[in-house]
Design an enzyme around this catalytic site. Structure first.
Site, PDB file in Angstrom:
ATOM      1  N   TYR A  23       0.836  -1.205   0.000  1.00  0.00           N
ATOM      2  CA  TYR A  23       0.000   0.000   0.000  1.00  0.00           C
ATOM      3  C   TYR A  23       0.871   1.255   0.000  1.00  0.00           C
ATOM      4  O   TYR A  23       0.640   2.188  -0.773  1.00  0.00           O
ATOM      5  CB  TYR A  23      -0.924  -0.028   1.224  1.00  0.00           C
ATOM      6  CG  TYR A  23      -1.767   1.200   1.405  1.00  0.00           C
ATOM      7  CD1 TYR A  23      -2.823   1.484   0.547  1.00  0.00           C
ATOM      8  CD2 TYR A  23      -1.524   2.089   2.456  1.00  0.00           C
ATOM      9  CE1 TYR A  23      -3.607   2.618   0.725  1.00  0.00           C
ATOM     10  CE2 TYR A  23      -2.303   3.216   2.642  1.00  0.00           C
ATOM     11  CZ  TYR A  23      -3.348   3.473   1.773  1.00  0.00           C
ATOM     12  OH  TYR A  23      -4.112   4.609   1.953  1.00  0.00           O
ATOM     13  N   GLU A  45     -11.395   5.515   5.607  1.00  0.00           N
ATOM     14  CA  GLU A  45     -10.819   6.269   6.724  1.00  0.00           C
ATOM     15  C   GLU A  45     -11.819   6.340   7.876  1.00  0.00           C
ATOM     16  O   GLU A  45     -11.435   6.252   9.048  1.00  0.00           O
ATOM     17  CB  GLU A  45     -10.403   7.674   6.287  1.00  0.00           C
ATOM     18  CG  GLU A  45      -9.242   7.722   5.297  1.00  0.00           C
ATOM     19  CD  GLU A  45      -7.923   7.212   5.840  1.00  0.00           C
ATOM     20  OE1 GLU A  45      -7.784   7.013   7.070  1.00  0.00           O
ATOM     21  OE2 GLU A  45      -7.002   7.006   5.029  1.00  0.00           O
ATOM     22  N   TRP A  53      -4.981   0.425  10.389  1.00  0.00           N
ATOM     23  CA  TRP A  53      -5.130   0.514   8.944  1.00  0.00           C
ATOM     24  C   TRP A  53      -4.950  -0.861   8.303  1.00  0.00           C
ATOM     25  O   TRP A  53      -5.574  -1.171   7.293  1.00  0.00           O
ATOM     26  CB  TRP A  53      -4.159   1.531   8.361  1.00  0.00           C
ATOM     27  CG  TRP A  53      -4.383   1.745   6.901  1.00  0.00           C
ATOM     28  CD1 TRP A  53      -3.516   1.478   5.891  1.00  0.00           C
ATOM     29  CD2 TRP A  53      -5.568   2.250   6.273  1.00  0.00           C
ATOM     30  NE1 TRP A  53      -4.097   1.778   4.666  1.00  0.00           N
ATOM     31  CE2 TRP A  53      -5.355   2.254   4.886  1.00  0.00           C
ATOM     32  CE3 TRP A  53      -6.806   2.693   6.766  1.00  0.00           C
ATOM     33  CZ2 TRP A  53      -6.318   2.685   3.973  1.00  0.00           C
ATOM     34  CZ3 TRP A  53      -7.760   3.118   5.849  1.00  0.00           C
ATOM     35  CH2 TRP A  53      -7.516   3.113   4.479  1.00  0.00           C
TER      36      TRP A  53
END
Length: 194
Positions: A23, A45, A53
């Site tokens: 990522y 988010e 995350w």
């Protein structure tokens, strides 16, 4: 080339799992300017709030599936039956408030099209300067622009868009560059100089 040579230094969080590394190397901080792309990042988010995350990245394929690849008009049409179905889908984060916020935000995204659209609205909060962090401790969690973006989104009916979430969105889609200065990705968005 070794992973610890100066040209391949990564932010520490990006080295803890291969999914995070991928990522970081290929996506984080690169410009996203289309409605569906910005809506996806805003949604993820919001779901990330209070979680790691990595958890979100692991579940992202399922999120894309259940939220129709973040097609705004489709998600805006979700009803109570969709919500109940999503609450029973163990592949995603089963949080009623975040699920209903996603539907609310899809409707709000449709409404801001007459102002130029979600992407244009979010990008209008790009600051004149970006942070220049030397270490992770130098990276802010929010900024005056993310506070203003949060207020602007809330005023237009969006939810789960506090200043910290707004700043994380700005980082994710390239509005600010918070790669540490020694990172090989610093300046890779083409928006900010190294």
């Amino acid at each position: 080339m070794s992973a610890d040579t100066p040209t391949t230094i990564r932010t520490p969080w990006a080295t803890t799992d291969p999914l995070l590394t991928e990522y970081y190397d290929n996506e984080w901080g690169m410009p996203v300017t289309d409605e569906s792309g910005v809506f996806e990042r805003l949604t993820l988010e919001a779901f990330q709030s209070g979680l790691s995350w990595l958890t979100i990245l692991r579940k992202r394929p399922a999120f894309r599936e259940v939220f129709a690849d973040f097609h705004v008009d489709t998600v805006a049409a979700f009803n109570d039956s969709h919500v109940e179905s999503l609450l029973h889908d163990s592949r995603i984060i089963r949080n009623r408030k975040k699920i209903t916020a996603t539907i609310t935000n899809a409707k709000a995204t449709i409404n801001v099209r007459e102002e130029g659209g979600l992407a244009q609205l979010v990008w209008s909060f790009q600051p004149d300067e970006t942070p220049r962090p030397l270490t992770m401790d130098d990276i802010p969690a929010q900024s005056p622009e993310s506070v203003a973006l949060s207020k602007a989104l809330k005023k237009r009916g969006f939810s789960f868009v506090g200043p910290t979430t707004a700043f994380a969105l700005m980082e994710a889609i390239g509005i600010v560059d918070t790669h540490i200065m020694s990172s090989y990705r610093r300046g890779s968005s083409g928006i900010w100089p190294q």
